[in-house]
Design an enzyme around this catalytic site. Structure first.
Site, mmCIF file in Angstrom:
data_model
loop_
_atom_site.group_PDB
_atom_site.id
_atom_site.type_symbol
_atom_site.label_atom_id
_atom_site.label_comp_id
_atom_site.label_asym_id
_atom_site.label_seq_id
_atom_site.Cartn_x
_atom_site.Cartn_y
_atom_site.Cartn_z
ATOM 1 N N ASP A 130 -11.491 44.536 20.300
ATOM 2 C CA ASP A 130 -11.638 43.895 21.610
ATOM 3 C C ASP A 130 -11.695 44.981 22.679
ATOM 4 O O ASP A 130 -10.886 45.908 22.655
ATOM 5 C CB ASP A 130 -10.447 42.958 21.847
ATOM 6 C CG ASP A 130 -10.490 42.315 23.219
ATOM 7 O OD1 ASP A 130 -11.593 42.247 23.811
ATOM 8 O OD2 ASP A 130 -9.419 41.878 23.705
ATOM 9 N N ASN A 148 -12.164 44.109 26.208
ATOM 10 C CA ASN A 148 -11.860 43.639 27.576
ATOM 11 C C ASN A 148 -10.583 42.814 27.672
ATOM 12 O O ASN A 148 -10.346 42.140 28.663
ATOM 13 C CB ASN A 148 -13.049 42.843 28.125
ATOM 14 C CG ASN A 148 -13.334 41.595 27.303
ATOM 15 O OD1 ASN A 148 -12.719 41.395 26.246
ATOM 16 N ND2 ASN A 148 -14.232 40.757 27.766
ATOM 17 N N ASP A 198 -9.543 40.094 26.198
ATOM 18 C CA ASP A 198 -9.483 38.634 26.050
ATOM 19 C C ASP A 198 -9.012 38.209 24.645
ATOM 20 O O ASP A 198 -8.982 37.032 24.323
ATOM 21 C CB ASP A 198 -10.832 37.973 26.402
ATOM 22 C CG ASP A 198 -11.931 38.325 25.408
ATOM 23 O OD1 ASP A 198 -11.687 39.153 24.499
ATOM 24 O OD2 ASP A 198 -13.047 37.775 25.536
ATOM 25 N N ASP A 209 -15.587 42.310 20.383
ATOM 26 C CA ASP A 209 -16.877 42.203 21.063
ATOM 27 C C ASP A 209 -17.757 43.413 20.750
ATOM 28 O O ASP A 209 -17.322 44.338 20.059
ATOM 29 C CB ASP A 209 -16.665 42.055 22.583
ATOM 30 C CG ASP A 209 -15.613 43.030 23.100
ATOM 31 O OD1 ASP A 209 -15.767 44.240 22.844
ATOM 32 O OD2 ASP A 209 -14.622 42.585 23.733
ATOM 33 N N ASP A 225 -26.983 38.504 11.092
ATOM 34 C CA ASP A 225 -26.826 37.292 10.297
ATOM 35 C C ASP A 225 -27.885 36.302 10.760
ATOM 36 O O ASP A 225 -28.076 36.106 11.964
ATOM 37 C CB ASP A 225 -25.428 36.710 10.530
ATOM 38 C CG ASP A 225 -24.803 36.175 9.263
ATOM 39 O OD1 ASP A 225 -25.472 35.372 8.587
ATOM 40 O OD2 ASP A 225 -23.667 36.548 8.942
ATOM 41 N N ASP A 284 -27.933 33.360 5.743
ATOM 42 C CA ASP A 284 -26.851 32.429 5.460
ATOM 43 C C ASP A 284 -27.344 31.304 4.539
ATOM 44 O O ASP A 284 -28.435 30.771 4.749
ATOM 45 C CB ASP A 284 -26.394 31.844 6.803
ATOM 46 C CG ASP A 284 -25.098 31.077 6.719
ATOM 47 O OD1 ASP A 284 -24.084 31.665 6.318
ATOM 48 O OD2 ASP A 284 -25.100 29.881 7.077
ATOM 49 N N GLU A 314 -27.434 34.991 1.122
ATOM 50 C CA GLU A 314 -26.213 34.401 0.555
ATOM 51 C C GLU A 314 -26.621 33.198 -0.276
ATOM 52 O O GLU A 314 -27.218 32.256 0.235
ATOM 53 C CB GLU A 314 -25.264 33.958 1.668
ATOM 54 C CG GLU A 314 -23.996 33.333 1.111
ATOM 55 C CD GLU A 314 -23.279 32.379 2.071
ATOM 56 O OE1 GLU A 314 -22.085 32.154 1.891
ATOM 57 O OE2 GLU A 314 -23.943 31.842 2.985
ATOM 58 N N HIS A 330 -15.980 37.307 4.561
ATOM 59 C CA HIS A 330 -15.226 36.464 5.493
ATOM 60 C C HIS A 330 -14.965 35.054 4.995
ATOM 61 O O HIS A 330 -14.373 34.251 5.710
ATOM 62 C CB HIS A 330 -15.988 36.407 6.824
ATOM 63 C CG HIS A 330 -17.327 35.732 6.671
ATOM 64 N ND1 HIS A 330 -18.344 36.252 5.894
ATOM 65 C CD2 HIS A 330 -17.801 34.568 7.161
ATOM 66 C CE1 HIS A 330 -19.380 35.432 5.935
ATOM 67 N NE2 HIS A 330 -19.077 34.408 6.696
ATOM 68 N N ASP A 331 -15.420 34.734 3.797
ATOM 69 C CA ASP A 331 -15.241 33.370 3.270
ATOM 70 C C ASP A 331 -14.254 33.286 2.111
ATOM 71 O O ASP A 331 -13.963 32.179 1.647
ATOM 72 C CB ASP A 331 -16.587 32.821 2.783
ATOM 73 C CG ASP A 331 -17.548 32.542 3.926
ATOM 74 O OD1 ASP A 331 -17.088 32.186 5.026
ATOM 75 O OD2 ASP A 331 -18.773 32.680 3.706
HETATM 76 C C1 GLC Z 1 -21.924 30.588 4.989
HETATM 77 C C2 GLC Z 1 -21.059 31.472 5.828
HETATM 78 C C3 GLC Z 1 -19.846 30.699 6.236
HETATM 79 C C4 GLC Z 1 -20.285 29.517 7.065
HETATM 80 C C5 GLC Z 1 -21.317 28.684 6.299
HETATM 81 C C6 GLC Z 1 -21.997 27.703 7.206
HETATM 82 O O1 GLC Z 1 -21.318 30.224 3.817
HETATM 83 O O2 GLC Z 1 -20.751 32.654 5.140
HETATM 84 O O3 GLC Z 1 -18.920 31.481 6.936
HETATM 85 O O4 GLC Z 1 -19.181 28.732 7.393
HETATM 86 O O5 GLC Z 1 -22.309 29.469 5.736
HETATM 87 O O6 GLC Z 1 -22.913 28.358 8.029
HETATM 88 CA CA CA Z 2 -13.346 40.745 24.040
#
Ligand code: GLC
Ligand code: CA
Length: 540
Positions: A19, A21, A23, A27, A101, A202, A263, A327-328
């Site tokens: 971060d 700034n 918040d 970013d 992405d 995605d 993905e 991240h999933d």
């Molecule tokens: C993909 C992304 C996930 C998102 C999903 C819907 O699986 O990696 O984070 O929630 O698509 O877009």
């Molecule tokens: Ca920020």
């Protein structure tokens, strides 16, 4: 070799990296400030070659950016187009590529296209989304949404259902409409022209659904979510996808040196033939993610199987890639957790990931051993966790702020972080681990820089093997005269290992029990002794 073949890709979840700034949300300026950490051109920095940014476009954030309301701009939480262009410039200056992405299976329900589409059955954009009449007063078929509930939402105003693979706030685009394809391809061109180096697509195998909208059969296997108890044969992997990907490949390849990585949701999990099919004959995606490690249990034979099956499925023409965390999913350090050997295992998997044949994808924080930790109910942000709590705690636990130092908020923000900090940040943080040549961070850095100088590790052949006790998984990478053996003891006990007969070991270069690059000659005998979860890189 293309950068996306021999480079190391680092995934940033922008909300959680840095971060700038106050918040409490990461970013783009924060990322710019940390570029030197990622690669400053010297062997002091981590040395990655490309960044994949999870979505940064304007979004109402129902799914934290995976619900886009404007494809050609930047969400004000993260910055604006100017700052993005600065990021691109600063990254390129450091020879870091930028992968965006691309979320085009669905948009946000607040995207002007959908607002127009839902306004009337006569809207020019009506057919840009998937609208169907009720069947016997109910949903058109039995499809379910990934994050809970039916995949169909009834819209009172026009008396029809619309389709959404994920949240109600994420309506699916109708890829059977050529206007949709045209608009999306135009948008892709916009980013290519700006200088973006690649795209992560995605849920790329979801764009097309069965033309006849047949019901999915159910599965005997009892998953936690009703969604997992369905066999997904009609809501994904339709043959139409391949033609579209060939067209996309043509578009992207018109520019020099760009790439796509998709993905692919696997049903059943671990079936690598599914992502492999989206490479086509090297004329569809440049790569599709292999998530098999995300589903495989710890063990030499399990891991060997992932590599062997993937190599076989891809064949000669297509280029592999490997991922341990994103991240999933639960971070791999947490999936493979053992109280005593956490760091040894994390180093073992790092050595494997960065020396297998193919592109390694790292997830921010894995280099400092950040764990996935359950976020208390009151702090939950992820809709998946909110729907399925407490059976599925959601994905907040793997999206915690990056730990830069042991100070306030781990150096992530001067404000209130959007998710609670990783509890061990005082011990596991960048600053502390950079000072320790024996740390996990230093081990990642050492391997990455060693890999950069090795043709065999970047581009060599691979031959895998396993010892008779099935505790030790090993493989050999070779190109020309250069040869390396990677040896990994998956067992938590001391394990004797007899070097295969055709190996002529010269010296140990990397050892997860010793700091730094080694220069240790193996002379004693061909019977070596491996410590618990010991991993070695041996020059052959
Ligand atoms: C993909 C992304 C996930 C998102 C999903 C819907 O699986 O990696 O984070 O929630 O698509 O877009
Ligand atoms: Ca920020």
């Amino acid at each position: 070799m293309s950068w996306w073949k021999d480079g190391v890709v680092y995934q940033i979840y922008p909300r959680s990296f840095q971060d700038s700034n106050g918040d409490g949300i990461g970013d783009l300026q924060g990322i710019i400030d940390r570029l030197d950490y990622l690669n400053d051109g010297t062997e002091k920095s981590l040395g990655i070659d490309a960044i994949w940014l999870s979505p940064i476009y304007p979004s109402p954030m129902y799914d934290f950016g995976y619900d886009i309301s404007d494809y050609e701009s930047i969400d004000s939480t993260f910055g604006d187009l100017k700052i993005f262009q600065k990021l691109l410039k600063e990254a390129h200056k450091r020879k870091i590529k930028i992968i965006m992405d691309l979320v085009v299976n669905h948009t946000s329900h607040l995207h002007p296209w959908f607002l127009d589409s839902r306004s009337s059955k006569k809207s020019g954009k009506r057919d840009w989304y998937i609208w169907k009449d009720p069947v016997d007063g109910k949903e058109p078929n039995n499809f379910l949404a990934t994050f809970g509930g039916k995949a169909w939402t009834f819209d009172e105003k026009t008396g029809q259902y619309y389709y959404h693979s994920f949240l109600t706030e994420q309506p699916d685009l109708n890829w059977r409409n050529p206007e949709v394809k045209e608009a999306i391809f135009k948008m892709i061109q916009f980013w290519l022209d700006m200088g973006v180096d690649g795209f992560r697509l995605d849920v790329v195998n979801l764009y097309y659904k069965d033309a006849q909208w047949r019901d999915n059969p159910s599965r005997i296997f009892k998953g936690i979510r009703p969604f997992d108890r369905m066999v997904h044969i009609y809501d994904r992997d339709q043959p139409e996808m391949h033609e579209l990907l060939r067209d996309l490949r043509t578009l992207v390849d018109k520019k020099k040196d760009r790439m796509t990585v998709g993905e692919v949701m696997m049903d059943p999990p671990g079936k690598v033939e599914i992502p492999a099919s989206y490479y086509g004959n090297n004329d569809e995606l440049h790569m599709a993610f292999n998530f098999a490690f995300l589903y495989s249990f710890w063990g030499a034979s399990n891991f060997k199987k992932v590599v062997d099956e993937w190599e076989a499925a891809l064949g000669e023409d297509n280029w592999p890639n490997y991922t341990l965390s994103n991240h999933d999913f639960r971070r791999h350090i947490t999936r493979y957790h053992t109280r005593k050997l956490d760091m040894e295992r994390a180093k073992l998997t790092a050595l494997m990931l960065l020396t297998l044949r193919g592109t390694p994808f790292l997830y921010y924080g894995e280099e400092i051993g950040m764990e996935s930790e359950r976020v208390p109910k009151k702090d939950l942000q992820d809709p998946l966790g909110i729907t399925y709590w407490p059976f599925h705690p959601g994905r907040d636990s793997e999206r915690k702020p990056m730990c830069w130092d042991g100070g306030k908020n781990g150096g992530f923000t001067t404000g209130n972080p959007w998710l609670p900090l990783y509890s061990e940040y005082e011990n596991r943080n960048v600053k502390k681990m950079q000072e320790d040549p024996g740390s996990l961070w230093s081990f990642y850095r050492d391997i990455i820089h060693f890999r950069k100088k090795s043709k065999a590790l970047k581009d060599g052949s691979i031959v895998t093997g396993i010892d008779s006790s099935e505790k030790v998984f090993y493989f050999t990478r070779a190109k020309g005269k250069e040869k390396y053996h990677i040896v990994m003891n998956f067992s938590s006990e001391d394990t004797p290992f007899n070097l295969p007969e055709d190996w002529i070991p010269k010296k140990v270069i990397l050892d997860n029990y010793e700091p730094g690059i080694q220069d240790r000659t193996i002379v004693e005998s061909r019977d070596i002794h491996l410590k618990p979860c010991h991993a070695l890189l041996i020059e052959g």
